[in-house]
Design a protein around this motif. Structure first.
Motif, short mmCIF file in Angstrom:
data_model
loop_
_atom_site.label_atom_id
_atom_site.label_comp_id
_atom_site.label_asym_id
_atom_site.label_seq_id
_atom_site.Cartn_x
_atom_site.Cartn_y
_atom_site.Cartn_z
N ARG A 1 -9.89 2.68 0.99
CA ARG A 1 -9.28 1.88 -0.08
C ARG A 1 -10.20 0.76 -0.52
O ARG A 1 -10.92 0.17 0.28
CB ARG A 1 -7.96 1.29 0.40
N VAL A 2 -10.14 0.48 -1.82
CA VAL A 2 -10.79 -0.68 -2.41
C VAL A 2 -9.65 -1.59 -2.83
O VAL A 2 -8.84 -1.24 -3.69
CB VAL A 2 -11.64 -0.29 -3.64
N PHE A 3 -9.53 -2.75 -2.18
CA PHE A 3 -8.46 -3.70 -2.49
C PHE A 3 -8.93 -4.65 -3.58
O PHE A 3 -9.97 -5.30 -3.43
CB PHE A 3 -8.03 -4.47 -1.23
N LEU A 4 -8.16 -4.70 -4.68
CA LEU A 4 -8.50 -5.55 -5.81
C LEU A 4 -7.32 -6.42 -6.20
O LEU A 4 -6.17 -5.97 -6.09
CB LEU A 4 -8.87 -4.70 -7.04
N GLU A 5 -7.61 -7.62 -6.68
CA GLU A 5 -6.57 -8.43 -7.30
C GLU A 5 -6.29 -7.81 -8.67
O GLU A 5 -7.16 -7.17 -9.26
CB GLU A 5 -7.02 -9.88 -7.42
N SER A 6 -5.09 -8.00 -9.18
CA SER A 6 -4.70 -7.31 -10.42
C SER A 6 -5.60 -7.64 -11.60
O SER A 6 -5.88 -6.77 -12.43
CB SER A 6 -3.24 -7.57 -10.76
N ASP A 7 -6.11 -8.87 -11.69
CA ASP A 7 -6.96 -9.19 -12.83
C ASP A 7 -8.31 -8.47 -12.78
O ASP A 7 -8.95 -8.26 -13.79
CB ASP A 7 -7.15 -10.70 -13.00
N ALA A 8 -8.75 -8.03 -11.60
CA ALA A 8 -9.99 -7.26 -11.48
C ALA A 8 -9.85 -5.86 -12.07
O ALA A 8 -10.86 -5.20 -12.35
CB ALA A 8 -10.42 -7.18 -10.02
N LEU A 9 -8.62 -5.40 -12.28
CA LEU A 9 -8.42 -4.08 -12.88
C LEU A 9 -8.95 -4.02 -14.31
O LEU A 9 -9.22 -2.94 -14.84
CB LEU A 9 -6.92 -3.72 -12.88
#
Length: 148
Positions: A22-30
């Motif tokens: 998994r790559v965990f991202l904050e929503s704004d990084a999407l």
């Protein structure tokens, strides 16, 4: 490894007998087309998406016969607004629109990122809401607009 396109989404792909990183991202990084990320197993990836593609929770960045690398969005601090009538929904939507705040909808819930001023507004207008940590499927996106 450079990722230039999303293969699909984990919700629709067959994932039996696959090892998932998994790559965990904050929503704004999407919203970022170009970025460097690290999987939960320490593998570095470069993401350089073509066109105006946007990432979503569950997007598959890599897939072979044994392995899959998937985007996992971290939880956001949200106000979950639950208007009791269409009039109340219209009033709060108008107020949030005046502030140019992006919102998302899940069922009967209106979701906005936490802001203490919005929390005060909801209390003043007696609009039911709760503050909670929740995972969103896509980023909150501001729509460009200027007043003339």
């Amino acid at each position: 490894m450079i990722i230039e396109e999303v293969i699909g989404n984990i919700e629709t792909l067959d994932k039996r007998a696959l090892h998932i990183e998994r790559v965990f991202l904050e929503s704004d990084a999407l919203l970022k087309r170009i970025q460097r990320v690290v999987t939960d197993h320490g593998k570095e990836l470069g993401i350089r998406l073509k066109d105006q593609a946007k990432l979503r929770d569950g997007d598959v960045l890599y897939l072979d016969e044994r392995n899959m690398i998937v985007i996992s969005v971290m939880e956001d601090d949200l106000l979950v607004i639950q208007p009791t009538s269409i009039q109340q929904m219209g009033e709060i939507a108008h107020q949030l629109g005046n502030r140019h705040l992006p919102a998302q909808f899940e069922g009967r819930d209106m979701l906005v990122q936490y802001d203490y001023l919005v929390e005060e507004l909801l209390e003043q207008l007696a609009v039911p809401f709760k503050r909670e940590k929740r995972k969103v499927k896509q980023a909150f996106q501001h729509i460009g607009h200027h007043h003339d």
